[in-house]
Design a protein around this motif. Structure first.
Motif, PDB file in Angstrom:
ATOM      1  N   UNK A   1       2.078 -11.902 -10.693  1.00  0.00           N
ATOM      2  CA  UNK A   1       3.085 -11.946  -9.611  1.00  0.00           C
ATOM      3  C   UNK A   1       4.493 -12.028 -10.212  1.00  0.00           C
ATOM      4  N   UNK A   2       4.642 -12.874 -11.233  1.00  0.00           N
ATOM      5  CA  UNK A   2       5.973 -13.014 -11.847  1.00  0.00           C
ATOM      6  C   UNK A   2       6.427 -11.682 -12.445  1.00  0.00           C
ATOM      7  N   UNK A   3       5.531 -11.029 -13.196  1.00  0.00           N
ATOM      8  CA  UNK A   3       5.891  -9.743 -13.801  1.00  0.00           C
ATOM      9  C   UNK A   3       6.181  -8.684 -12.727  1.00  0.00           C
TER      10      UNK A   3
ATOM     11  N   UNK B   1       7.400  -9.125  -9.786  1.00  0.00           N
ATOM     12  CA  UNK B   1       8.699  -9.315  -9.150  1.00  0.00           C
ATOM     13  C   UNK B   1       9.853  -9.050 -10.105  1.00  0.00           C
TER      14      UNK B   1
ATOM     15  N   UNK C   1      16.155 -11.203 -19.016  1.00  0.00           N
ATOM     16  CA  UNK C   1      14.751 -11.193 -18.592  1.00  0.00           C
ATOM     17  C   UNK C   1      14.264 -12.622 -18.310  1.00  0.00           C
TER      18      UNK C   1
ATOM     19  N   UNK D   1      14.657 -14.281 -14.978  1.00  0.00           N
ATOM     20  CA  UNK D   1      13.775 -13.918 -13.853  1.00  0.00           C
ATOM     21  C   UNK D   1      12.321 -14.322 -14.086  1.00  0.00           C
ATOM     22  N   UNK D   2      11.990 -14.611 -15.337  1.00  0.00           N
ATOM     23  CA  UNK D   2      10.592 -14.870 -15.684  1.00  0.00           C
ATOM     24  C   UNK D   2      10.211 -16.318 -15.339  1.00  0.00           C
ATOM     25  N   UNK D   3      10.184 -16.607 -14.041  1.00  0.00           N
ATOM     26  CA  UNK D   3       9.933 -17.968 -13.588  1.00  0.00           C
ATOM     27  C   UNK D   3       9.152 -17.881 -12.269  1.00  0.00           C
ATOM     28  N   UNK D   4       7.980 -18.503 -12.227  1.00  0.00           N
ATOM     29  CA  UNK D   4       7.126 -18.386 -11.038  1.00  0.00           C
ATOM     30  C   UNK D   4       7.800 -18.971  -9.792  1.00  0.00           C
TER      31      UNK D   4
ATOM     32  N   UNK E   1       9.424 -16.597  -7.420  1.00  0.00           N
ATOM     33  CA  UNK E   1       8.564 -15.796  -6.553  1.00  0.00           C
ATOM     34  C   UNK E   1       8.761 -16.209  -5.091  1.00  0.00           C
TER      35      UNK E   1
ATOM     36  N   UNK F   1      11.487 -13.771  -2.767  1.00  0.00           N
ATOM     37  CA  UNK F   1      11.067 -12.610  -1.963  1.00  0.00           C
ATOM     38  C   UNK F   1      10.059 -12.963  -0.881  1.00  0.00           C
ATOM     39  N   UNK F   2       9.249 -13.996  -1.149  1.00  0.00           N
ATOM     40  CA  UNK F   2       8.243 -14.374  -0.143  1.00  0.00           C
ATOM     41  C   UNK F   2       8.922 -14.933   1.122  1.00  0.00           C
TER      42      UNK F   2
ATOM     43  N   UNK G   1      17.856 -11.623  -6.810  1.00  0.00           N
ATOM     44  CA  UNK G   1      17.266 -11.790  -8.151  1.00  0.00           C
ATOM     45  C   UNK G   1      18.167 -11.213  -9.239  1.00  0.00           C
TER      46      UNK G   1
END
Lengths: 171, 438
Positions: free
Chosen positions: A51-53, A55, B53, B56-59, B62, B65-66, B287
Motif C-alpha cells: 500500500x505504501x509503495x 501510494x 522518497x 512519502x515512504x510512511x504507512x 496512507x 488518500x483514504x 502528498x
C-alpha cells in the motif's frame, strides 16, 4: 507542436488513470489487510509495504495528470491582482520553475533508481521487496511531469492557454 | 555566510517563489535543491532523491488518500443535499431555523468529508439560494456558508489534523478528539452571531408558509444515517486504539464508496471516475507538498536554520503568551496567502519545538493552528471559500461576500482567545477518552 501537446496530454491522462487505479487498489489492500489481521487473526506481511509503495507511485505517476488539471495548489494572490502582461510573465516563471525542478529531480531519482537496480536493493521488511520497482515510479512520473510542463509552457506562449487559467479581470 | 543571513535569504527567496504563483510543492522543492547545491555543493544533491522518497515512504500517510476518498465519495453523491433537507425539515419552525440548518449541515458535512471547499460547495448550493429566497440578507447568506465551510478542517476527520500529526508526530486520534468540542463551540458561535445579526436587522420571518409532514421529515434520514454511522465507527476504532488511522480510513473509504453506490446508485463508470479522480487530484497534491516540505525541512536543518531560529527565540526569553500571540499573528498572515496544507507542513516542524519548550500542549496547539488556517479560508486576499460561494451566487458582489465573512473571522479569533483561556475545551475529550498525554 500541437501533436506534441496532444500526445503529452493523452499520456498525462493515462498516467492519471494508473494513479487512480493504484489508490483504488490501495484501499482494497488495506481492507484485505484489516480482514486478515483482525478477522482471521493472521500476520500480514506484504500489505503494508504494498500500500505504501502504491501510494508513493500514485503520487509521482499521478503528478502530470494533476498538473494538467491544475490541481497543484499555488499562491495566486499576485497573479490575481496583476495585469495581463505581468500575469503572463509570472505564469512563464512558475512554469519554468516547475520544468527545471521536474527535470533535475527526474535525473536525481533516475540515479537513485539505478543504484537500487545495480545493487539489487531490497526493503528491510519481511517482504524483501525489490526496491527498483517502487523507485522506478519517480523518474518515470517526473519525466512525464516535465513533458506536461513543457506542453503547458508551449500552450501559454502560443496564447492558447490563459496564464494560471485565469480570465482577464477575474475579480 | 552566517546562519542568520542564510535564513533571511531562504525566507526572501521562498516568499518570492511562492508569490510568483509556482505550485507550492515544486516551488519548495526547487528552493531546497538550489540552496543545498549553493551551500553544500553539487555532491550533496545525491540526498535529494532519497529524502524526497523518504518523505512519502510512511504507512501513516496512507490515511490521507483514504480520508480524501471518504470525502470524495460522499461529496460526489447527493448526501449534502439530503443532509441539508433533513435538517431544514426538522428546524424550519425555529426563528432563524434555516441558518441553524445551514450551519448544522455544514458541521455534519464537515465531519463526513473533512474538506472545507467540498463542505462549502455542497451545502452552499442548496443553502444560499434558499436563504436568499426566504429573504435573508445576501451578506448573511453567503458569509454564513463561507464560515460554515471552514468547519471541514476542524471537525474530525480532518486532513489538516492528519498533516499536523504527521509533521509533529502527535497522535492523530488525540487531535481528532481535540477538534470535536472547539468545532461545536465554533459552530455555536457562528449560529449565535447569525441569529443576532438577522434579529438586529429586523428579520423575523421563518417561513410560516412551509409545512412538512412526518413522512417528509423522515424522508432523507435513512440515506444519511449510514454515512454518519461510518464516520462514528471510524472515530471509535481510531481513538479506541482498535486500528491505525490508515486502516480505519481505508475501511471507511471502502464503506463510503459502497454506500454511495447502494444508496445513490452511483455505479456508472462516470460516477466512479469522479470519485477516483477527485481523490487522485487532492491526494497527489497533498502528498507532493509533503515530500517537498520534507526536503525543505532537510535543507533548513542541514543549514542549521531551524536550530538558529529556535535558539534565537529561546534567547529572547519571551513571555509564553506573548510568544503564542506572535505565533498566531504569524500563522494568520501566512493563512492569508498560503494554503493550509503547505503552511502546516512548512511551519509545524519549526514551531513544534518552540511551543513544546514554552510548555504548551501540542494537541491544543494543533487546534489553535487549525482555527488560524480556517480564518485564511474566508479572509481576503485568498479566501478560497469566498470564491466557491461567489461561483454559487455570481450576482452577489465579492466585496459583499467578504464583508459578510468578517464577523465570522471575529468569531474565530474569539474562539482562539477562549481556547487560550480554557484549553480544556480542546484537551478534555482526548484526556477523558484516551488518558492524559505522556
Amino acid at each position: 507542436m500541437q501533436t506534441f501537446v496532444r500526445v503529452v496530454r493523452s499520456l498525462s491522462q493515462f498516467f492519471g488513470y494508473i494513479a487512480a487505479g493504484l489508490i483504488g487498489l490501495g484501499v482494497l489492500v488495506v481492507c484485505h489487510m484489516v480482514f486478515v489481521r483482525y478477522a482471521l487473526g493472521h500476520n500480514t506481511i506484504w500489505q503494508t509495504d504494498f500500500v505504501t509503495y502504491s501510494l508513493v507511485a500514485a503520487t509521482f505517476i499521478g503528478s502530470p495528470y494533476v498538473l494538467m488539471t491544475r490541481g497543484h495548489v499555488n499562491v495566486d494572490v499576485l497573479p490575481l491582482y496583476a495585469g495581463p502582461r505581468v500575469r503572463f510573465w509570472l505564469a512563464m516563471f512558475a512554469g519554468s520553475v516547475t520544468l527545471a525542478f521536474a527535470l533535475v529531480l527526474a535525473v536525481l531519482t533516475f540515479l537513485f533508481w539505478k543504484q537500487a537496480w545495480d545493487n539489487s536493493w531490497v526493503s528491510d521488511t519481511m517482504w524483501r521487496a525489490r526496491l527498483w520497482i517502487p523507485y522506478a515510479s519517480m523518474p518515470i512520473g517526473l519525466t512525464v511531469l516535465a513533458l506536461q510542463c513543457l506542453s503547458d509552457l508551449i500552450e501559454l506562449a502560443s496564447g492558447r492557454e490563459k496564464p494560471f487559467g485565469m480570465e482577464a479581470g477575474r475579480l | 555566510m552566517s546562519p542568520t543571513t542564510q535564513g533571511m535569504l531562504v525566507l526572501i527567496v521562498t516568499l518570492i517563489m511562492l508569490l510568483s504563483g509556482a505550485p507550492v510543492a515544486f516551488g519548495l522543492g526547487a528552493i531546497s535543491i538550489i540552496f543545498i547545491a549553493i551551500f553544500q555543493g553539487w555532491s550533496a544533491l545525491h540526498v535529494v532523491a532519497e529524502t524526497f522518497y523518504a518523505g512519502l515512504n510512511d504507512f501513516t500517510l496512507v490515511s490521507i488518500p483514504m480520508f480524501v476518498m471518504m470525502g470524495a465519495a460522499i461529496g460526489s453523491s447527493p448526501a449534502g443535499k439530503d443532509l441539508y433537507e433533513a435538517l431544514d425539515r426538522w428546524l424550519y419552525r425555529l426563528p432563524g431555523g434555516l441558518v441553524i440548518s445551514n450551519l448544522g449541515a455544514c458541521a455534519l458535512f464537515a465531519a463526513l468529508t473533512g474538506s472545507s471547499p467540498a463542505c462549502c460547495a455542497a451545502i452552499g448550493k442548496m443553502g444560499i439560494p434558499e436563504m436568499r429566497r426566504r429573504g435573508y440578507p445576501d451578506d448573511v447568506a453567503t458569509g454564513s456558508i463561507c464560515a460554515g465551510g471552514t468547519l471541514g478542517i476542524l471537525i474530525p476527520p480532518s486532513i489538516t489534523f492528519i498533516l499536523y500529526g504527521i509533521a509533529t508526530e502527535t497522535s492523530i486520534g488525540r487531535l481528532f478528539l481535540a477538534g470535536v468540542m472547539p468545532g461545536l463551540m465554533l459552530t455555536g458561535l457562528f449560529m449565535l452571531w447569525t441569529l443576532f445579526i438577522i434579529w438586529k436587522r429586523g428579520f423575523r420571518a421563518h417561513a410560516p408558509e412551509f409545512r412538512y409532514t412526518w413522512k417528509e421529515k423522515f424522508h432523507s434520514i435513512p440515506k444519511i444515517a449510514p454515512f454518519l454511522a461510518i464516520i462514528v465507527g471510524v472515530m471509535y476504532v481510531l481513538y479506541g486504539g482498535v486500528a491505525t488511522p490508515s486502516e480505519a480510513a481505508g475501511v471507511g473509504a471502502a464503506l463510503c464508496v459502497v454506500m454511495a453506490v447502494l444508496i445513490y446508485r452511483m455505479w456508472k463508470p462516470r460516477d466512479w471516475w469522479k470519485i477516483l479522480s477527485d481523490t487522485t487530484r487532492e491526494s497527489v497534491m497533498i502528498l507532493m507538498i509533503i515530500a517537498a516540505a520534507v526536503l525543505f525541512g532537510y535543507m533548513l536543518t542541514s543549514l542549521y536554520l531551524t536550530q538558529t531560529l529556535a535558539q534565537a527565540i529561546a534567547d529572547m526569553h519571551p513571555n509564553r503568551w506573548v510568544l503564542m500571540g506572535l505565533i498566531n499573528v504569524f500563522l494568520l498572515v501566512c493563512g492569508f496567502f498560503i494554503p493550509p496544507a503547505a503552511i502546516i507542513l512548512m511551519t509545524a516542524p519549526i514551531l513544534y519545538p518552540i511551543i513544546k519548550a514554552a510548555g504548551f500542549d501540542p494537541v491544543w496547539f494543533g487546534v489553535i493552528l487549525t482555527i488560524n488556517m480556517e480564518i485564511g479560508l474566508i479572509h481576503p486576499p485568498v479566501g478560497l471559500n469566498i470564491y466557491i460561494v461567489k461561483s454559487i451566487a455570481p450576482d452577489v458582489p465579492v466585496t459583499r461576500i467578504m464583508w459578510g465573512t468578517i464577523p465570522y473571522v471575529v468569531c474565530m479569533m474569539l474562539a482562539i482567545v477562549i481556547l487560550c483561556v480554557f484549553p480544556e475545551i480542546a484537551t478534555w475529550l482526548p484526556d477523558k477518552l484516551m488518558g492524559k498525554a505522556r
